[in-house]
Structures are given as C-alpha cells and as structure tokens.
Scaffold this motif. Sequence first.
Motif, PDB file in Angstrom:
ATOM      1  N   VAL A   4       1.100  -1.154  -0.417  1.00 53.74           N
ATOM      2  CA  VAL A   4      -0.511   0.185  -0.123  1.00 53.74           C
ATOM      3  C   VAL A   4       0.706   1.242  -0.016  1.00 53.74           C
ATOM      4  O   VAL A   4       2.119   1.363   0.607  1.00 53.74           O
ATOM      5  CB  VAL A   4      -0.841  -0.403   0.797  1.00 53.74           C
ATOM      6  N   ASP A  77      -2.501   4.811  -3.214  1.00 49.12           N
ATOM      7  CA  ASP A  77      -3.867   3.823  -2.514  1.00 49.12           C
ATOM      8  C   ASP A  77      -4.759   4.860  -1.468  1.00 49.12           C
ATOM      9  O   ASP A  77      -5.763   4.625  -1.522  1.00 49.12           O
ATOM     10  CB  ASP A  77      -3.564   2.254  -1.864  1.00 49.12           C
ATOM     11  N   LYS A 199      -7.342  -2.804  -1.970  1.00 44.84           N
ATOM     12  CA  LYS A 199      -6.531  -3.026  -2.706  1.00 44.84           C
ATOM     13  C   LYS A 199      -6.639  -5.078  -3.633  1.00 44.84           C
ATOM     14  O   LYS A 199      -6.398  -4.689  -4.173  1.00 44.84           O
ATOM     15  CB  LYS A 199      -4.625  -2.987  -2.821  1.00 44.84           C
ATOM     16  N   ASN A 203      -7.715  -6.475  -6.764  1.00 44.03           N
ATOM     17  CA  ASN A 203      -6.757  -7.128  -7.783  1.00 44.03           C
ATOM     18  C   ASN A 203      -7.560  -9.123  -7.785  1.00 44.03           C
ATOM     19  O   ASN A 203      -6.821  -9.581  -8.500  1.00 44.03           O
ATOM     20  CB  ASN A 203      -5.034  -6.984  -6.527  1.00 44.03           C
TER      21      ASN A 203
END
Length: 206
Positions: A4, A77, A199, A203
């Motif tokens: 991150v 992020d 995140k 993903n």
Amino acid sequence: MSNVKTAVIYYSSGGTNYQLAQWAAEGAKQAGSEVKVLKVAETAPQAAIDSNPAWKANHEATKDVPEVTLADLEWADAIIFSIPTRFGNMPVQMKQFLDLTGGLWFQGKLANKVVSAMSSAQNPHGGQEATILSLYTTMYHWGAIVATPGFTDPSIFAAGGNPYGTSVTVGQDGKMVEDVQAAVVHQAKRTVTVADWVKKGLNGNN
C-alpha cells in the motif's frame, strides 16, 4: 500488506498539521506502507507570512518538504489529509489543490482511493468537525472510500472523541491541548488497513 502506498497531504501555517502529518506517516509506516509526506503550495502573500512569527518559522522549517502534485494522487492507494480550520472550512490552499483534480477525476483515477482526514482549530468547537466533513464532500465526488476512525480504539476517546477524524485544539501558546498522537497513529494504521483490503479486492486476491 499489498504494498500500500500512502500520501500524507497537509497544509500548516503554525506547524500543528505538519506535526499531525508526521505522526500519520509514522502510523502508516508501522502498518507496512510506503509513505510520502507532502504539503500543498502556499498561496498567501509573503508579507502575511512574515507578519506572523510562528507562520514564518514554520514556513522556513518546512521549506524542503515536497509540494504535492497530481501525480502523487495517482500514485497513492491511501491518502491522509491534515488541515487547519478556516471558518469551518478547509484552507484555500488545500481547496485550490483539490480544485485542480478534475482531470484525474474525469479519467476515473481517483475512484477507490481510501482517504481520511484530520484537523485543528484554536478552540474545542472551532469547526474541526465541519472542516473534515467539508473535505470529505470532495472525496465523495471522487468516488473515494472514506475511512473514518469512528470509535475503533480507546485512543480516540482520549484525544477528544472525534469519529470523523482526529482533531486537536491549539492554545494561544501554539501548543496542542489534547494528547492526540496515539489517535493519529491509529487512524493512519486503519486507513492503510482499509486500503489494503480494497487493493486486494480490486486485484482479486481474496
């Protein structure tokens, strides 16, 4: 953490929000994040800065802190903001920077950023909560995910109990009244943790 990246973006005239930004950076690093501490550009006239000793001293002390760019927003992020209150709103310096983000917003590059905010004022009811909420309004337009501290840790109660984001009162001597360091660190860790969840989800790493 999923690598991150956190941008701690602040505006500070007397140095309070610079200190909050430093504590936030510590918390984000403790949570395993890569961190940049960045200031928004100063737009006040030099004469105004020079007329206030504390403002002038902080301006000089932080001259080497990089100024935030739109590329930093795209890189991050997680974004943690720290700003003083100006009549219940964010300072014009921060507003001017946010007003330049239209291009990134139009391209969808600010959606799903995880954001959180902190504030300060010279008295306990000087607009800290309204200032944070005014900043979050822009975040909603971005499509960002606002990660407030709520009441998720005892440090928040000890710092004065602002569920929207850590806030602090600054006395006439320029010193913070409440002990907010632990609350800031917790807020930063929580922001990074939420960004990690987002995140991983984006993903497909469930």
